[in-house]
Scaffold this motif. Structure first.
Motif, short mmCIF file in Angstrom:
data_model
loop_
_atom_site.label_atom_id
_atom_site.label_comp_id
_atom_site.label_asym_id
_atom_site.label_seq_id
_atom_site.Cartn_x
_atom_site.Cartn_y
_atom_site.Cartn_z
N SER A 21 32.20 37.04 41.33
CA SER A 21 32.73 35.71 41.55
C SER A 21 32.37 35.19 42.93
O SER A 21 32.13 33.98 43.11
CB SER A 21 34.26 35.71 41.38
OG SER A 21 34.60 35.95 40.02
N ASP B 13 40.87 40.27 43.46
CA ASP B 13 39.88 40.80 42.52
C ASP B 13 39.03 41.88 43.18
O ASP B 13 38.77 42.94 42.61
CB ASP B 13 38.99 39.65 42.01
CG ASP B 13 38.11 40.05 40.85
OD1 ASP B 13 38.66 40.43 39.80
OD2 ASP B 13 36.87 39.98 40.99
N ILE C 2 37.34 34.22 37.64
CA ILE C 2 38.77 34.40 37.89
C ILE C 2 39.54 33.18 37.40
O ILE C 2 39.32 32.06 37.88
CB ILE C 2 39.04 34.63 39.38
CG1 ILE C 2 38.27 35.86 39.88
CG2 ILE C 2 40.54 34.84 39.61
CD1 ILE C 2 38.33 36.07 41.38
N SER D 79 43.78 35.90 34.80
CA SER D 79 43.19 37.11 35.38
C SER D 79 43.70 37.33 36.81
O SER D 79 43.87 38.47 37.25
CB SER D 79 41.66 37.02 35.38
OG SER D 79 41.20 35.99 36.23
N HIS D 80 43.98 36.24 37.53
CA HIS D 80 44.54 36.38 38.88
C HIS D 80 45.92 37.01 38.81
O HIS D 80 46.24 37.92 39.60
CB HIS D 80 44.61 35.01 39.56
CG HIS D 80 45.27 35.04 40.91
ND1 HIS D 80 44.72 35.69 41.99
CD2 HIS D 80 46.45 34.52 41.34
CE1 HIS D 80 45.52 35.56 43.05
NE2 HIS D 80 46.58 34.86 42.67
N ASN E 150 45.59 40.58 38.13
CA ASN E 150 45.21 41.30 39.34
C ASN E 150 46.42 41.57 40.23
O ASN E 150 46.58 42.68 40.76
CB ASN E 150 44.17 40.50 40.13
CG ASN E 150 42.80 40.50 39.48
OD1 ASN E 150 42.49 41.37 38.65
ND2 ASN E 150 41.97 39.54 39.82
#
Length: 484
Positions: A249, A380, A462, A466-467, A470
């Motif tokens: 990313s 990430d 991201i 997904s954040h 994480n």
């Protein structure tokens, strides 16, 4: 992953957001001065050969190439009672203001090319001073909060004040300081005006840095701790830096920033030609377009957080970017097909003014969203490497920002050469073919750069979900590590 699995996160209050954002004023003032006026001041006003000015700026850029990642890595690993970032910010407070003042107030006993060594030294000093301030302070966005939307708010204020600060000082310089006198009928050659600009800008930079550092000081105890102490050999340092920037990313945003600011450099360089030669606007009309950017910045401050919350940062950046970057060259394309009112009409000026205000707002909003996307890379990467590397990530974006705008100027110069406007023809009466080539080159180069930028953003991976995953994974990992 349900929201219940996501750990609670701190959200900075409005005063903290304003203090952090106001710190962007310093960057806006410096970038505006160095991008638009430094070359002109030293070559046209003080008589230094333009090639030597360019060389001085190149030398400073090389120093930046080294200092940015060094300061980023250093601030990621620093251990003090003031945390990792604030010692750099406080340390840069006086030097950065003094260096910027000296850039516009060189020794009076030096003339012409004699100023070259001074210019090299002072540009390096300004660049280094801002590296020690910008990289750690930008990295704070990822430390003040891990909340997905709150980060967008922080970076929105940061870009808002950067645009407002740079624009305000530019208007002060052009409208109030570079005034003609009996001895100096051309206001641009009013040396006292340039010297006063340097003083006012330096004071504003000093205040902005102090407000940012002081306004976030009480959060030091809540900021992230540095990685565990370890034996840092040169080989290990470079291995860790490479490991950090290998994040997919980050690579996507790194390249997106390159192409996005390539477009910015092209636009900034050709803007005066488009306004004066292509549209035939008067200085008063151009001033109106400049003031309109104030409205653009305010609109962006509303649009970016709202779009990020509703659509997610990546999708919002792409959708707003497509809209913005289609609108920007559209008037030029329409003119090439004869579909706009003729030059000199109020209708044309009104159309361009309205389009400019809304288009610049969307461009600023895109920048705000992409700035917030950098902060989300931190967690990430931490899952992959076991280290928080905010400084490295923002240092990389900082450096490519400086490099790519310079490449934009080179590209714009090529467009002018193809159009036959690079040898002073613009000051006379350019042919209709030259004007047409200018429009084609302007539209084509911007569309190409922006398309490549959005293509790179599409590889950013991201999302809000997904954040949050994480954050939950990091909380679980830390809980496991701290459980007996």
């Amino acid at each position: 992953m349900t929201s219940a699995a996501v750990p609670a996160t701190r959200r900075p209050g409005l005063l903290t957001q304003l203090a952090y954002g106001f710190g962007g004023t310093a960057e806006g003032i410096k970038n505006n001065g160095f991008d638009y006026f430094l070359l002109f001041f030293y070559s046209n006003i003080l008589g230094v050969h333009a090639g030597q000015v360019g060389l001085a700026l190149l030398v400073a850029l090389v120093v930046d190439a080294i200092s940015d990642p060094v300061v980023g890595y250093w601030s990621d690993n620093l251990r003090t009672r003031l945390g990792r970032r604030h010692p750099f910010m406080y340390g840069a407070l006086i030097p950065v203001a003094v260096a910027y003042f000296l850039a516009w107030n060189p020794p009076g006993d030096l003339t012409g090319n004699e100023l070259f060594p001074w210019l090299v030294g002072v540009t390096i000093a300004v660049r280094l001073g801002f590296t020690f301030y910008e990289v750690p302070s930008n990295a704070l966005a990822a430390e003040l909060t891990s909340d997905y939307d709150a980060r967008t708010g922080l970076m929105s204020f940061r870009y808002f004040f950067a645009w407002m600060g740079g624009l305000s000082i530019q208007i002060l310089l052009l409208f109030f300081l570079l005034t003609p006198t009996e001895e100096v009928p051309n206001g641009f050659f009013n040396l006292q005006g340039w010297h006063t600009y340097g003083l006012v800008a330096a004071v504003c930079i000093l205040i902005a840095v102090a407000v940012c550092a002081g306004g976030t000081h009480r959060h030091i105890k809540h900021l992230k701790a540095p990685p565990q102490a370890r034996n840092l050999t040169l080989t290990r340092i470079f291995r860790e830096i490479f490991e950090t920037v290998s994040n997919r990313s980050f690579r996507a945003l790194f390249l997106a920033t390159l192409f996005g600011l390539l477009a910015t450099g092209i636009s900034a360089t050709l803007n005066q030609y488009i306004n004066t030669i292509f549209w035939g606007f008067s200085p008063k009309q151009i001033a109106g377009l400049t003031v309109g950017v104030y409205v653009s910045a305010i609109l962006a401050l509303v649009v970016a957080p709202l779009a990020g919350r509703v659509l997610g940062k990546k999708r919002a950046a792409i959708l707003i970017g497509i809209f913005a970057f289609t609108i920007a060259p559209l008037p030029v394309i329409l003119r090439l097909f004869g579909l706009l009112p003729p030059n000199g009409t109020e209708a044309l000026y009104t159309i361009i003014l309205v389009i400019t205000v809304f288009d610049v707002a969307l461009i600023i909003a895109t920048q705000m969203l992409m700035g917030a996307m950098v902060a989300d890379i931190v967690e990430d990467s931490e899952l992959q490497t076991g280290r928080r590397s905010e400084g490295i990530f923002f240092a990389g974006i900082s450096f490519i920002r400086k490099l790519s705008q310079g490449a934009g100027v080179v590209t714009a110069s090529f467009v002018l050469a193809v159009a036959g406007l690079s040898q002073g023809v613009a000051a006379q009466a350019p042919s209709s073919e030259s004007i047409r080539q200018l429009g084609i080159g302007y539209a084509a180069s911007l569309l190409t750069a922006w398309t490549l930028m959005l293509l790179c953003v599409s590889f950013y991976r991201i999302s809000r979900e997904s954040h949050e995953a994480n954050l939950a994974a990091l909380a679980a990992r830390d809980g496991t590590e701290t459980t007996p």
